[in-house]
Design a protein around this motif. Structure first.
Motif, PDB file in Angstrom:
ATOM      1  N   GLU A   1       0.824  -1.207   0.000  1.00  0.00           N
ATOM      2  CA  GLU A   1       0.000   0.000   0.000  1.00  0.00           C
ATOM      3  C   GLU A   1       0.861   1.262   0.000  1.00  0.00           C
ATOM      4  OE1 GLU A   1      -2.813   0.044   3.137  1.00  0.00           O
ATOM      5  OE2 GLU A   1      -3.821  -1.816   2.526  1.00  0.00           O
ATOM      6  N   TRP A   2       1.976   1.216   0.709  1.00  0.00           N
ATOM      7  CA  TRP A   2       2.842   2.392   0.810  1.00  0.00           C
ATOM      8  C   TRP A   2       3.562   2.708  -0.505  1.00  0.00           C
ATOM      9  CZ3 TRP A   2       8.094   1.064   0.379  1.00  0.00           C
ATOM     10  CH2 TRP A   2       8.406  -0.283   0.609  1.00  0.00           C
ATOM     11  N   LEU A   3       3.426   1.812  -1.494  1.00  0.00           N
ATOM     12  CA  LEU A   3       3.951   2.053  -2.839  1.00  0.00           C
ATOM     13  C   LEU A   3       2.812   2.088  -3.859  1.00  0.00           C
ATOM     14  CD1 LEU A   3       7.186  -0.169  -2.907  1.00  0.00           C
ATOM     15  CD2 LEU A   3       7.028   2.315  -2.619  1.00  0.00           C
ATOM     16  N   ASP A   4       1.626   2.446  -3.389  1.00  0.00           N
ATOM     17  CA  ASP A   4       0.448   2.542  -4.258  1.00  0.00           C
ATOM     18  C   ASP A   4       0.171   1.238  -5.002  1.00  0.00           C
ATOM     19  OD1 ASP A   4       0.102   5.259  -3.553  1.00  0.00           O
ATOM     20  OD2 ASP A   4       1.554   5.874  -5.082  1.00  0.00           O
ATOM     21  N   GLY A   5       0.367   0.137  -4.279  1.00  0.00           N
ATOM     22  CA  GLY A   5       0.050  -1.160  -4.853  1.00  0.00           C
ATOM     23  C   GLY A   5       1.156  -1.818  -5.650  1.00  0.00           C
ATOM     24  N   LYS A   6       2.302  -1.171  -5.750  1.00  0.00           N
ATOM     25  CA  LYS A   6       3.426  -1.783  -6.465  1.00  0.00           C
ATOM     26  C   LYS A   6       4.296  -2.587  -5.495  1.00  0.00           C
ATOM     27  CE  LYS A   6       3.910   1.654 -10.155  1.00  0.00           C
ATOM     28  NZ  LYS A   6       4.820   2.617 -10.819  1.00  0.00           N
ATOM     29  N   ALA A   7       4.933  -3.613  -6.015  1.00  0.00           N
ATOM     30  CA  ALA A   7       5.896  -4.362  -5.206  1.00  0.00           C
ATOM     31  C   ALA A   7       7.203  -3.575  -5.146  1.00  0.00           C
ATOM     32  CB  ALA A   7       6.136  -5.741  -5.820  1.00  0.00           C
ATOM     33  N   PRO A   8       7.951  -3.659  -4.026  1.00  0.00           N
ATOM     34  CA  PRO A   8       9.222  -2.930  -3.933  1.00  0.00           C
ATOM     35  C   PRO A   8      10.163  -3.193  -5.102  1.00  0.00           C
ATOM     36  CG  PRO A   8       8.595  -3.763  -1.785  1.00  0.00           C
ATOM     37  CD  PRO A   8       7.603  -4.334  -2.760  1.00  0.00           C
ATOM     38  N   ALA A   9      10.182  -4.444  -5.591  1.00  0.00           N
ATOM     39  CA  ALA A   9      11.094  -4.785  -6.685  1.00  0.00           C
ATOM     40  C   ALA A   9      10.759  -4.039  -7.971  1.00  0.00           C
ATOM     41  CB  ALA A   9      11.068  -6.292  -6.936  1.00  0.00           C
ATOM     42  N   ASN A  10       9.488  -3.659  -8.110  1.00  0.00           N
ATOM     43  CA  ASN A  10       9.033  -3.046  -9.365  1.00  0.00           C
ATOM     44  C   ASN A  10       8.809  -1.541  -9.275  1.00  0.00           C
ATOM     45  OD1 ASN A  10       8.930  -5.629 -10.541  1.00  0.00           O
ATOM     46  ND2 ASN A  10       6.857  -5.959  -9.749  1.00  0.00           N
ATOM     47  N   TYR A  11       9.043  -0.973  -8.121  1.00  0.00           N
ATOM     48  CA  TYR A  11       8.648   0.419  -7.899  1.00  0.00           C
ATOM     49  C   TYR A  11       9.335   1.391  -8.857  1.00  0.00           C
ATOM     50  CZ  TYR A  11       7.622   4.819  -5.555  1.00  0.00           C
ATOM     51  OH  TYR A  11       7.206   6.097  -5.275  1.00  0.00           O
TER      52      TYR A  11
END
Length: 272
Positions: free
Chosen positions: A46-56
């Motif tokens: 959620e803290w990346l607007d639904g993106k995974a850290p690897a893909n941010y």
């Protein structure tokens, strides 16, 4: 993109993970670290607007934006996220010119310059070599930056080593040590052995270091000078060990071991 503390987010995830797996020993937690990291980095957040850290950072292809973000992390004293590092390296040549500017800019922090240097190494960029040679040849004292520059150059080639060696005579004392350490990876230039033998004879406080470099170089011309040193009356025990090992590494006979009773290093090791 804003500055986000990825490490803090991972530690938060790790605490929750351990709470969900009670009773694990410290060793079991350590053994689970890689799988824990893999789960965290690939899970939408959620803290990346639904993106995974690897893909941010994957959607960003603007080198200036990415390098600017990198500089923002250093300015904020927040660890650079691994996915950002990976994205910059992935873009390679597109980011390399900006990274070279950082490495060459003495007004930037050493930590930032070292990070940029590491990225260029991982990219395989050779355009930074001039800056690296300047850093090594001008090193007044040990630093993370000059040590890393020497480490990168040690993985280059004989032509690069020759450029460094050309700067030896006018380089500061510490820089001379770095230069020879790099050049020992590329034997063939007689100057390397000549410089090291001269240092061996004229730098009693660095006998162990110079002996180890001669062993690394592997030039048989150093054998006799090294053997001569083994008989010096003022030899310290740890210097003797390095000299003996260097003689043997070059295929020579170091003779019977000497006694060093009274030498503080010898006594300390003997008492163990």
């Amino acid at each position: 993109m804003k500055i986000i503390d990825f490490d803090a987010k991972f530690f938060e995830f790790a605490r929750k993970w351990m709470a969900a797996h009670p009773g694990l020993t410290e060793e079991q937690v350590e053994n689970s670290y890689n799988s824990m990291m893999e789960e965290w980095v690939s899970t939408p957040a959620e803290w990346l607007d639904g993106k995974a850290p690897a893909n941010y950072f994957r959607d960003c292809a603007d080198p200036e934006a990415l390098i600017g973000l990198m500089e923002g992390y250093f300015a904020s004293s927040i660890n650079l996220p691994e996915p950002l590092y990976a994205r910059i390296v992935e873009l390679g040549g597109e980011c390399a010119p900006l990274l070279r500017e950082i490495v060459a800019d003495e007004g930037r922090s050493e930590d930032l310059r070292a990070e940029a240097m590491g990225m260029l190494r991982d990219i395989g960029d050779r355009g930074v070599d001039d800056a690296l040679i300047t850093l090594v040849a001008g090193a007044q004292e040990q630093s993370e930056l000059s040590d890393l520059a020497a480490d990168v150059l040690a993985g280059r080639d004989a032509a690069t080593a020759a450029r460094l060696l050309d700067a030896y005579e006018t380089a500061p004392a510490h820089a001379q040590t770095l230069i020879l350490d790099v050049c020992c990876n590329f034997p063939g230039d007689a100057r390397i052995c000549d410089y090291l033998i001269r240092r061996l004879k004229n730098q009693p406080e660095q006998r162990a270091l110079n002996a180890s470099l001669l062993a690394k170089l592997g030039d048989p011309r150093a054998l006799e000078p090294l053997k001569e040193m083994l008989g010096l009356f003022d030899l310290r025990y740890l210097d003797y060990i390095e000299l003996r090992d260097a003689v043997e590494a070059l295929g020579g006979d170091a003779g019977e071991d000497r006694s060093f009773y009274g030498d503080p290093d010898f006594e300390a090791l003997r008492n163990l």
